[in-house]
Motif scaffolding. Structure first.
Motif, mmCIF file in Angstrom:
data_model
loop_
_atom_site.group_PDB
_atom_site.id
_atom_site.type_symbol
_atom_site.label_atom_id
_atom_site.label_comp_id
_atom_site.label_asym_id
_atom_site.label_seq_id
_atom_site.Cartn_x
_atom_site.Cartn_y
_atom_site.Cartn_z
ATOM 1 N N ARG A 100 -29.914 30.789 -45.558
ATOM 2 C CA ARG A 100 -30.425 29.509 -45.066
ATOM 3 C C ARG A 100 -31.947 29.461 -45.098
ATOM 4 N NH1 ARG A 100 -27.764 27.471 -39.721
ATOM 5 N NH2 ARG A 100 -28.333 25.456 -40.658
ATOM 6 N N ILE A 101 -32.591 30.615 -45.004
ATOM 7 C CA ILE A 101 -34.026 30.693 -45.245
ATOM 8 C C ILE A 101 -34.297 31.853 -46.200
ATOM 9 C CG2 ILE A 101 -34.655 29.705 -42.997
ATOM 10 C CD1 ILE A 101 -35.459 32.494 -42.075
ATOM 11 N N LYS A 102 -35.373 31.726 -46.948
ATOM 12 C CA LYS A 102 -35.758 32.764 -47.892
ATOM 13 C C LYS A 102 -37.107 33.352 -47.485
ATOM 14 C CE LYS A 102 -33.285 30.716 -51.804
ATOM 15 N NZ LYS A 102 -33.402 30.185 -53.191
ATOM 16 N N VAL A 103 -37.197 34.657 -47.531
ATOM 17 C CA VAL A 103 -38.441 35.352 -47.224
ATOM 18 C C VAL A 103 -39.140 35.659 -48.537
ATOM 19 C CG1 VAL A 103 -39.494 37.392 -46.194
ATOM 20 C CG2 VAL A 103 -37.471 36.365 -45.142
ATOM 21 N N ARG A 104 -40.345 35.153 -48.687
ATOM 22 C CA ARG A 104 -41.106 35.430 -49.908
ATOM 23 C C ARG A 104 -42.026 36.619 -49.671
ATOM 24 N NH1 ARG A 104 -43.203 33.363 -54.692
ATOM 25 N NH2 ARG A 104 -45.312 34.095 -55.136
ATOM 26 N N ILE A 105 -41.787 37.694 -50.390
ATOM 27 C CA ILE A 105 -42.682 38.847 -50.352
ATOM 28 C C ILE A 105 -43.685 38.647 -51.479
ATOM 29 C CG2 ILE A 105 -42.872 41.354 -50.567
ATOM 30 C CD1 ILE A 105 -39.997 41.515 -49.458
ATOM 31 N N GLY A 106 -44.907 38.323 -51.090
ATOM 32 C CA GLY A 106 -45.918 37.991 -52.085
ATOM 33 C C GLY A 106 -46.465 39.193 -52.820
ATOM 34 N N GLN A 107 -46.789 40.249 -52.064
ATOM 35 C CA GLN A 107 -47.366 41.435 -52.674
ATOM 36 C C GLN A 107 -46.974 42.671 -51.888
ATOM 37 O OE1 GLN A 107 -51.540 39.697 -52.769
ATOM 38 N NE2 GLN A 107 -51.582 40.794 -54.703
ATOM 39 N N GLU A 108 -46.819 43.770 -52.608
ATOM 40 C CA GLU A 108 -46.574 45.072 -52.005
ATOM 41 C C GLU A 108 -47.697 46.019 -52.417
ATOM 42 O OE1 GLU A 108 -42.721 46.608 -52.930
ATOM 43 O OE2 GLU A 108 -41.712 44.689 -52.558
ATOM 44 N N PHE A 109 -48.190 46.787 -51.452
ATOM 45 C CA PHE A 109 -49.220 47.785 -51.702
ATOM 46 C C PHE A 109 -48.746 49.123 -51.155
ATOM 47 C CE2 PHE A 109 -51.444 43.768 -51.444
ATOM 48 C CZ PHE A 109 -52.425 43.849 -52.419
ATOM 49 N N SER A 110 -49.173 50.202 -51.782
ATOM 50 C CA SER A 110 -48.898 51.506 -51.204
ATOM 51 C C SER A 110 -49.696 51.644 -49.910
ATOM 52 C CB SER A 110 -49.286 52.621 -52.180
ATOM 53 O OG SER A 110 -50.703 52.695 -52.307
ATOM 54 N N LEU A 111 -49.222 52.490 -49.032
ATOM 55 C CA LEU A 111 -49.917 52.705 -47.757
ATOM 56 C C LEU A 111 -51.368 53.108 -48.000
ATOM 57 C CD1 LEU A 111 -49.502 52.760 -44.676
ATOM 58 C CD2 LEU A 111 -48.883 55.176 -44.903
ATOM 59 N N ALA A 112 -51.617 53.888 -49.030
ATOM 60 C CA ALA A 112 -52.973 54.341 -49.328
ATOM 61 C C ALA A 112 -53.895 53.192 -49.717
ATOM 62 C CB ALA A 112 -52.946 55.378 -50.449
ATOM 63 N N ASP A 113 -53.316 52.063 -50.124
ATOM 64 C CA ASP A 113 -54.104 50.914 -50.569
ATOM 65 C C ASP A 113 -54.177 49.819 -49.501
ATOM 66 O OD1 ASP A 113 -54.688 52.007 -53.061
ATOM 67 O OD2 ASP A 113 -52.827 51.246 -53.936
ATOM 68 N N ALA A 114 -54.089 50.199 -48.239
ATOM 69 C CA ALA A 114 -54.135 49.217 -47.150
ATOM 70 C C ALA A 114 -55.426 48.408 -47.172
ATOM 71 C CB ALA A 114 -53.990 49.928 -45.799
ATOM 72 N N ALA A 115 -56.538 49.028 -47.549
ATOM 73 C CA ALA A 115 -57.811 48.310 -47.582
ATOM 74 C C ALA A 115 -57.756 47.147 -48.565
ATOM 75 C CB ALA A 115 -58.949 49.262 -47.937
ATOM 76 N N GLU A 116 -57.145 47.358 -49.719
ATOM 77 C CA GLU A 116 -57.036 46.279 -50.703
ATOM 78 C C GLU A 116 -56.112 45.175 -50.189
ATOM 79 O OE1 GLU A 116 -57.667 43.946 -53.959
ATOM 80 O OE2 GLU A 116 -58.798 45.684 -53.223
ATOM 81 N N ALA A 117 -55.076 45.547 -49.482
ATOM 82 C CA ALA A 117 -54.192 44.538 -48.888
ATOM 83 C C ALA A 117 -54.967 43.656 -47.923
ATOM 84 C CB ALA A 117 -53.035 45.225 -48.168
ATOM 85 N N HIS A 118 -55.844 44.255 -47.128
ATOM 86 C CA HIS A 118 -56.670 43.481 -46.195
ATOM 87 C C HIS A 118 -57.645 42.579 -46.952
ATOM 88 C CE1 HIS A 118 -56.221 45.246 -41.938
ATOM 89 N NE2 HIS A 118 -55.129 45.490 -42.613
#
Length: 322
Positions: A288-306
């Motif tokens: 009934r609802i869809k979750v859109r996962i826009g991007q995945e980053f490795s834990l080591a790349d948390a800074a780039e995710a921010h």
């Protein structure tokens, strides 16, 4: 184990991927092996010091994974259970010690990635649309950041409840996403004055509720978009804190209501947590609802995710994968 910690406030560069001791669960806690951790704007605010934290601190407030061990007094959770949680600091890590009463079991058909993407933002969208201002057929709502993590879910839940949805976004690509999520009208605030557009689209009547996660740059004009006795729901401040408000302004603009809610106060009891999480995970399971996962980053790349989140270069949910 590996974790991402902050030793002093600052930019994304202060996120340090480092070795830390694996947590040991207390009597009422569980040790969760994290499959995916959600990245949220509150993490940015904690990193920068807007929401002060005592360093060193492991960021992250939601995740999903598998129970690896349980404390001596835990009875309702077992090793091997698939679970998710939110509101517990420390999910930017490979393992986390989490109070058993804050865990939610995952139904079949819901992956740990989708659960991690839906816990904080999904339950936020659920309480906004179902409790803070319970949308109903005939209502029109304005959703700012309609293509964001909360925004896309809020559009869908608002449509489930029969409301007309107006959404604001910054780009054509985000406009397409908002429409796919059910927005009836999408306003590109980079090209149009959203206040004027809302008044045009409502025939001057205004909307019953504004859901605003942006804050400083949208708040004042948002009040002008409300119908008589409408409600401003300010649930975030990604552009900065709003200016001080004289309550008399609410009277002058139509006896308006103003609330500044936060998820913690809507899942304060176990019963509330089960109800809200159960609704969101059930909607996902049932399609009934869809979750859109826009991007995945490795834990080591948390800074780039921010960096991506702060630069408004994301659409949907951002996840960290240990």
């Amino acid at each position: 184990m590996k974790a991402v910690r902050v030793h002093a406030p600052g930019g994304p560069e202060v996120l340090k991927y480092e070795e830390v001791p694996e947590p040991v669960p207390g009597p009422l806690e569980t040790l969760v092996k994290i499959d995916a951790a959600g990245v949220n704007y509150v993490d940015v605010q904690q990193r920068t010091g807007r929401y002060p934290m005592q360093p060193p601190v492991t960021l992250g407030q939601e995740a999903a994974g598998t129970v690896a061990a349980v404390g001596s007094a835990v009875r309702d959770v077992r090793p091997g259970d698939r679970v998710a949680y939110s509101g517990i600091l420390g999910s930017y890590a490979e393992y986390a010690a989490v109070p058993a009463e804050r865990l939610v079991g995952l139904p079949d058909g819901v992956s740990t990635k989708h659960a991690a993407a839906a816990m904080l933002q999904g339950m936020t969208a659920q309480y906004l649309a179902c409790t803070t201002y319970p949308l109903k057929p005939g209502d029109t709502c304005l959703i700012h950041a309609a293509a964001g993590g909360v925004g896309l879910l809020l559009c869908q839940i608002a449509k489930l409840r029969g409301a007309r949805v107006l959404g604001t976004v910054s780009t054509d690509a985000k406009a397409r996403l908002a429409r796919e999520a059910g927005a009836d009208e999408v306003i590109l605030y980079t090209e149009h004055d959203f206040e004027e557009e809302v008044k045009r689209l409502t025939g001057g009547a205004g909307v019953q509720v504004v859901y605003d996660s942006v804050g400083q740059t949208t708040f004042a004009k948002g009040l002008n978009c409300l119908a008589r006795r409408g409600m401003m729901v300010l649930y975030g401040q990604s552009s900065g804190a709003v200016d001080l408000l004289d309550p008399q302004v609410l009277n002058q603009k139509g006896s308006l209501f103003l609330t500044r809610p936060t998820l913690a106060h809507y899942v304060a009891t176990r019963a509330e947590l089960e109800t809200r999480a159960g609704a969101v995970l059930g909607w996902i399971r049932d399609g009934r609802i869809k979750v859109r996962i826009g991007q995945e980053f490795s834990l080591a790349d948390a800074a780039e995710a921010h960096r991506r989140l702060e630069g408004r270069h994301t659409m949907g949910k951002v996840l960290l994968i240990p």
